[in-house]
Design a protein around this motif. Structure first.
Motif, PDB file in Angstrom:
ATOM      1  N   PHE A  32       0.837  -1.199   0.000  1.00  0.00           N
ATOM      2  CA  PHE A  32       0.000   0.000   0.000  1.00  0.00           C
ATOM      3  C   PHE A  32       0.871   1.247   0.000  1.00  0.00           C
ATOM      4  N   VAL A  33       1.925   1.241   0.798  1.00  0.00           N
ATOM      5  CA  VAL A  33       2.856   2.374   0.845  1.00  0.00           C
ATOM      6  C   VAL A  33       3.650   2.473  -0.451  1.00  0.00           C
ATOM      7  N   SER A  34       4.125   1.301  -0.950  1.00  0.00           N
ATOM      8  CA  SER A  34       4.953   1.330  -2.169  1.00  0.00           C
ATOM      9  C   SER A  34       4.161   1.778  -3.393  1.00  0.00           C
ATOM     10  N   GLN A  35       2.839   1.591  -3.362  1.00  0.00           N
ATOM     11  CA  GLN A  35       1.987   2.006  -4.475  1.00  0.00           C
ATOM     12  C   GLN A  35       1.368   3.389  -4.225  1.00  0.00           C
ATOM     13  N   GLN A  36       2.031   4.132  -3.365  1.00  0.00           N
ATOM     14  CA  GLN A  36       1.647   5.520  -3.096  1.00  0.00           C
ATOM     15  C   GLN A  36       0.207   5.632  -2.587  1.00  0.00           C
ATOM     16  N   THR A  41      -5.082  -1.066  -3.953  1.00  0.00           N
ATOM     17  CA  THR A  41      -4.005  -1.997  -3.610  1.00  0.00           C
ATOM     18  C   THR A  41      -4.389  -2.870  -2.426  1.00  0.00           C
ATOM     19  N   LEU A  42      -5.107  -2.300  -1.477  1.00  0.00           N
ATOM     20  CA  LEU A  42      -5.474  -3.036  -0.273  1.00  0.00           C
ATOM     21  C   LEU A  42      -6.274  -4.289  -0.614  1.00  0.00           C
ATOM     22  N   THR A  43      -7.276  -4.154  -1.438  1.00  0.00           N
ATOM     23  CA  THR A  43      -8.122  -5.297  -1.808  1.00  0.00           C
ATOM     24  C   THR A  43      -7.373  -6.297  -2.667  1.00  0.00           C
ATOM     25  N   GLN A  44      -6.631  -5.795  -3.655  1.00  0.00           N
ATOM     26  CA  GLN A  44      -5.932  -6.679  -4.585  1.00  0.00           C
ATOM     27  C   GLN A  44      -4.886  -7.539  -3.870  1.00  0.00           C
ATOM     28  N   VAL A  45      -4.093  -6.899  -3.052  1.00  0.00           N
ATOM     29  CA  VAL A  45      -3.023  -7.642  -2.373  1.00  0.00           C
ATOM     30  C   VAL A  45      -3.611  -8.578  -1.321  1.00  0.00           C
ATOM     31  N   SER A  46      -4.653  -8.131  -0.636  1.00  0.00           N
ATOM     32  CA  SER A  46      -5.284  -8.991   0.373  1.00  0.00           C
ATOM     33  C   SER A  46      -5.826 -10.259  -0.264  1.00  0.00           C
ATOM     34  N   GLU A  47      -6.452 -10.130  -1.427  1.00  0.00           N
ATOM     35  CA  GLU A  47      -6.968 -11.307  -2.124  1.00  0.00           C
ATOM     36  C   GLU A  47      -5.839 -12.220  -2.585  1.00  0.00           C
TER      37      GLU A  47
END
Length: 403
Positions: A32-36, A41-47
């Protein structure tokens, strides 16, 4: 007595769940931080991490049951292995659900994720396992154990090693040790403790540590504080690790004797709030200084005593419940140094374990001393420990008493 499976299961599950959830959240936050700070990003990475986290819980739970979270280096190794397996399995399952075949190209892609998303997860999981995971596991075990030991008298003991006969000797000649008889005598010692109101708890068995049965040398108990000792001989230092784990399981606060200090529990005789500490071939001046620094805030004073005629101070003298010090003149460097000194007729009679205010445990090799103590109003319980006496052992060496 060992840690119950119910307690292990609960502690292991709490540890696995905590490590997996923290890792999941931390990994998402990093991306989330690296993608500014893009919300998507939160949903995509969590999935992406969902199945990996589920697999992590299962794997970490299994590792926790094996006790890997007791030490940081095994915890970090377990975290790394669990991370790699969980990420590969989780990403593979996600791929299959997405309709892709697990062919060579897909497998190559999965391995490639360890250079990005999965690589971050593995690193985070390893760090969290060695820090937060280890803390959760040890505190959960200790909390439950502390509750179960309230108001009980516990004796820590350790089963004789298979190579017991190879134990170190300093002041006696080596003679043949009957290891089968030693095992029977150890059972008799345990029975005597339990028949007199003590609950025995075994420190982990050490097949190749010849002197490990003499568990007293690994710990010094000062109220709720366990001082983990540092043996005077290199070959015995590994014995302390399992003893520390057991003390931690009981909820005791841990202090340690550090290099260059050496101190063995057999050199520490507690009489009220006074600690007589033998300056022997196994305990050095730095070890005594460290113990003094630990003991003073707890209300104990340390008195150093020269020991040159025997292995440890407590193979030359011990104390009765009323504070009388028992010793044999041939073993004690200066009997006049001690208040309330009582000379006993047999060398094997110098060692007693206080079972209660009116009851002591001692070796059956000292019948005259037993009669002397009975004449002073004590109930004397005797046990045969002849095979351990051949290795400079005594009744105190075979247990650590937690009151």
């Amino acid at each position: 007595m060992t840690v119950s499976w119910a307690r292990k299961l609960v502690s292991s599950f709490l540890t696995a769940l905590t490590v997996a959830v923290v890792t999941h959240a931390a990994s998402i936050f990093l991306f989330f931080v690296s993608q500014q700070y893009q919300a998507a990003t939160l949903t995509q990475v969590s999935e992406f991490y969902f199945f990996a986290t589920l697999f992590s819980v299962v794997l970490l739970f299994a590792f926790a049951l094996l006790g890997v979270f007791r030490r940081w280096y095994t915890a970090i190794a377990a975290g790394f292995v669990a991370g790699v397996i969980a990420c590969f399995a989780g990403s593979g399952l996600t791929t299959v659900i997405g309709g892709f075949a697990l062919d060579a190209a897909t497998l190559a892609f999965l391995w490639g994720t360890f250079l990005s998303l999965n690589g971050v997860y593995v690193i985070v999981l390893s760090i969290v396992a060695a820090t937060i995971g280890r803390a959760v596991y040890n505190r959960a075990i200790a909390f439950r154990s502390a509750q179960s030991t309230t108001g009980r008298r516990i004796a820590l003991v350790r089963m004789p090693a298979g190579n017991l006969a190879e134990g170190q000797l300093t002041h006696v000649e080596r003679t043949d040790v009957d290891t089968e008889l030693a095992d029977k005598q150890w059972d008799g010692y345990i029975a005597a403790l339990e028949e007199n109101g003590w609950t025995t708890r075994e420190v982990g068995f050490a097949e190749s540590m010849a002197d490990s049965v003499f568990v007293e040398d690994t710990l010094v108990l000062l109220g709720n504080t366990a001082v983990v000792t540092r043996a005077g001989t290199e070959s015995r230092r590994a014995e302390a690790e399992a003893a520390e784990e057991t003390a931690s399981d009981l909820g005791l606060r841990i202090e340690r004797i550090m290099t260059p200090g050496t101190l063995e529990g057999g050199d520490v005789l507690k009489v009220g709030t006074t600690l007589y500490v033998g300056r022997s071939s196994r305990t050095n001046a730095d070890g005594i200084r460290q113990l003094r620094a630990i003991a003073a805030p707890l209300g104990y004073s340390v008195v150093a005593v020269p020991v040159t005629r025997a292995l440890h101070l407590k193979t030359t003298m011990t104390a009765l419940p009323d504070g009388t010090l028992l010793g044999h003149p041939d073993l004690v460097d200066d009997p006049a140094f001690f208040p309330h000194f009582l000379a006993v007729p047999e060398r094997e009679g110098v060692a007693v374990v206080v079972l209660a205010d009116d009851t002591v445990l001692m070796s059956s090799s000292a019948p005259a001393t037993a009669a002397l103590l009975e004449d002073r109003g004590y109930t004397v319980v005797t046990v045969d420990i002849s095979e351990f006496e051949k290795l400079e052992g005594c009744v105190t060496c075979l247990s650590v008493r937690v009151r």
